[in-house]
Design an enzyme around this catalytic site. Structure first.
Site, PDB file in Angstrom:
ATOM      1  N   LEU A 177       0.813  -1.224   0.000  1.00 42.83           N
ATOM      2  CA  LEU A 177       0.000   0.000   0.000  1.00 42.83           C
ATOM      3  C   LEU A 177       0.842   1.268   0.000  1.00 42.83           C
ATOM      4  CD1 LEU A 177      -2.764  -1.103   2.544  1.00 42.83           C
ATOM      5  CD2 LEU A 177      -2.721  -1.357   0.054  1.00 42.83           C
ATOM      6  N   GLY A 231      -1.751   6.441  -2.445  1.00 43.63           N
ATOM      7  CA  GLY A 231      -2.903   6.328  -3.343  1.00 43.63           C
ATOM      8  C   GLY A 231      -3.984   5.471  -2.709  1.00 43.63           C
ATOM      9  N   HIS A 232      -3.579   4.294  -2.196  1.00 43.60           N
ATOM     10  CA  HIS A 232      -4.555   3.412  -1.532  1.00 43.60           C
ATOM     11  C   HIS A 232      -5.141   4.111  -0.304  1.00 43.60           C
ATOM     12  CE1 HIS A 232      -1.782   0.269  -3.354  1.00 43.60           C
ATOM     13  NE2 HIS A 232      -2.955  -0.062  -3.854  1.00 43.60           N
ATOM     14  N   GLU A 242      -8.136   6.082 -10.081  1.00 49.03           N
ATOM     15  CA  GLU A 242      -8.237   6.380 -11.517  1.00 49.03           C
ATOM     16  C   GLU A 242      -6.938   6.149 -12.287  1.00 49.03           C
ATOM     17  OE1 GLU A 242      -9.984  10.328 -11.496  1.00 49.03           O
ATOM     18  OE2 GLU A 242     -11.839   9.451 -12.309  1.00 49.03           O
ATOM     19  N   ARG A 248       4.117  -0.804  -7.965  1.00 48.08           N
ATOM     20  CA  ARG A 248       5.238  -1.229  -8.823  1.00 48.08           C
ATOM     21  C   ARG A 248       6.400  -0.242  -8.786  1.00 48.08           C
ATOM     22  NH1 ARG A 248       1.097  -3.816 -11.929  1.00 48.08           N
ATOM     23  NH2 ARG A 248       1.717  -5.960 -12.355  1.00 48.08           N
TER      24      ARG A 248
END
Ligand code: PAF
Length: 277
Positions: free
Chosen positions: A31, A34-35, A146, A185
């Site tokens: 995580l 963003g999460h 998004e 990533r």
């Protein structure tokens, strides 16, 4: 925060609480902010926030990518707890797939372009796991970032197909200081690659200015030109209608137009997108 590994225990926990509005944030772990922005939005809009952490094998069309995918369960739990998550669901592969999932979904044209072309079977695997999570949690709202712009359209298509009652809530991309889109990533990039990878989002941002005086075709070519040398290797840059995800030919073709990129930085495949209008 409860950490739960079994679907039956998850359902018992939700039944005991009887929340009016259940929110789900599906993740594959590792995580980042963003999460956490999805968790924060979910906790602010729902009575209970469930986050799932599960690296779903059926959506990886490349075995090496599945093996390399970062796994940080302890750090994930700490981050989820501090973001206010109520329940983290961390099942095993056997729990989610007690037998092979042979379902093949007709996810329509949104699933056939871009990632659909370059990662055959990927979206079918996403639909398999997300539908299983929706059946297990029965959320009223589900939150998705998004950055995976096409994934949101495919999940909407799956929800329509299976007539699942859930509100899909897209949440804005969170970026690093360099403007690189946050992604699990990114941790696989070397320090130098991570610096260079910032060019992807910078080029996309600049392409909005370029687009003002050039055609769609010229803009696609310009983006390709900017990112043609090492460490980059482009899978695609497409400029598409924001709903149908089909390529547009002219800026006047739609009032919602998005540019979507998939590009290798070294060995790591990154995706990002930019809204033109
Ligand atoms: O976006 C992701 O992290 C995954 O595709 C998802 C939605 C959690 C399904 O495994």
């Amino acid at each position: 925060m409860q950490v739960i590994k079994k679907i039956s225990e998850l359902q018992a926990a939700l039944q005991a609480q009887k929340p009016a509005v259940v929110g789900l944030v599906p993740t594959m772990g590792a995580l980042h902010e963003g999460h956490l922005s999805l968790i924060k939005r979910c906790t602010s809009e729902c009575d209970v926030c469930v986050a799932s952490v599960f690296v779903n094998p059926t959506q990886f069309n490349d075995k090496g990518d599945l093996e390399r995918y970062p796994r940080t369960p302890e750090a994930d739990c700490q981050l989820l707890e501090s973001a206010g998550c109520d329940i983290v669901f961390m099942p095993t592969v056997e729990e989610m797939y007690p037998e092979p999932d042979t379902r093949v979904f007709d996810l329509g044209p949104v699933s056939e372009v871009m990632e659909g072309k370059y990662r055959p079977g990927h979206f079918n695997g996403v639909a398999q796991i997300v539908s299983k999570l929706f059946y297990a949690v029965q959320p009223d709202k589900a939150y998705f970032g998004e950055k995976d712009f096409q994934q949101i359209a495919v999940i909407r298509s799956m929800v329509d197909l299976l007539k699942i009652k859930v509100e899909i809530i897209p949440c804005p991309i969170v970026r690093e200081e360099s403007s690189l889109a946050k992604s699990s990533r990114n941790t696989l990039l070397t320090e130098l690659q991570r610096k260079k990878a910032a060019k992807i989002s910078q080029v996309l941002a600049k392409s909005c200015t370029f687009a003002m005086s050039h055609t769609v075709e010229e803009t696609i070519a310009w983006v390709g030109e900017q990112l043609k040398s090492r460490p980059f290797r482009m899978d695609y840059y497409e400029i598409v209608d924001g709903k149908s995800l089909q390529p547009v030919r002219n800026w006047s073709d739609s009032d919602s137009i998005v540019g979507c990129i998939a590009i290798y930085c070294g060995k790591i495949r990154l995706i990002d997108n930019i809204r033109y209008k």
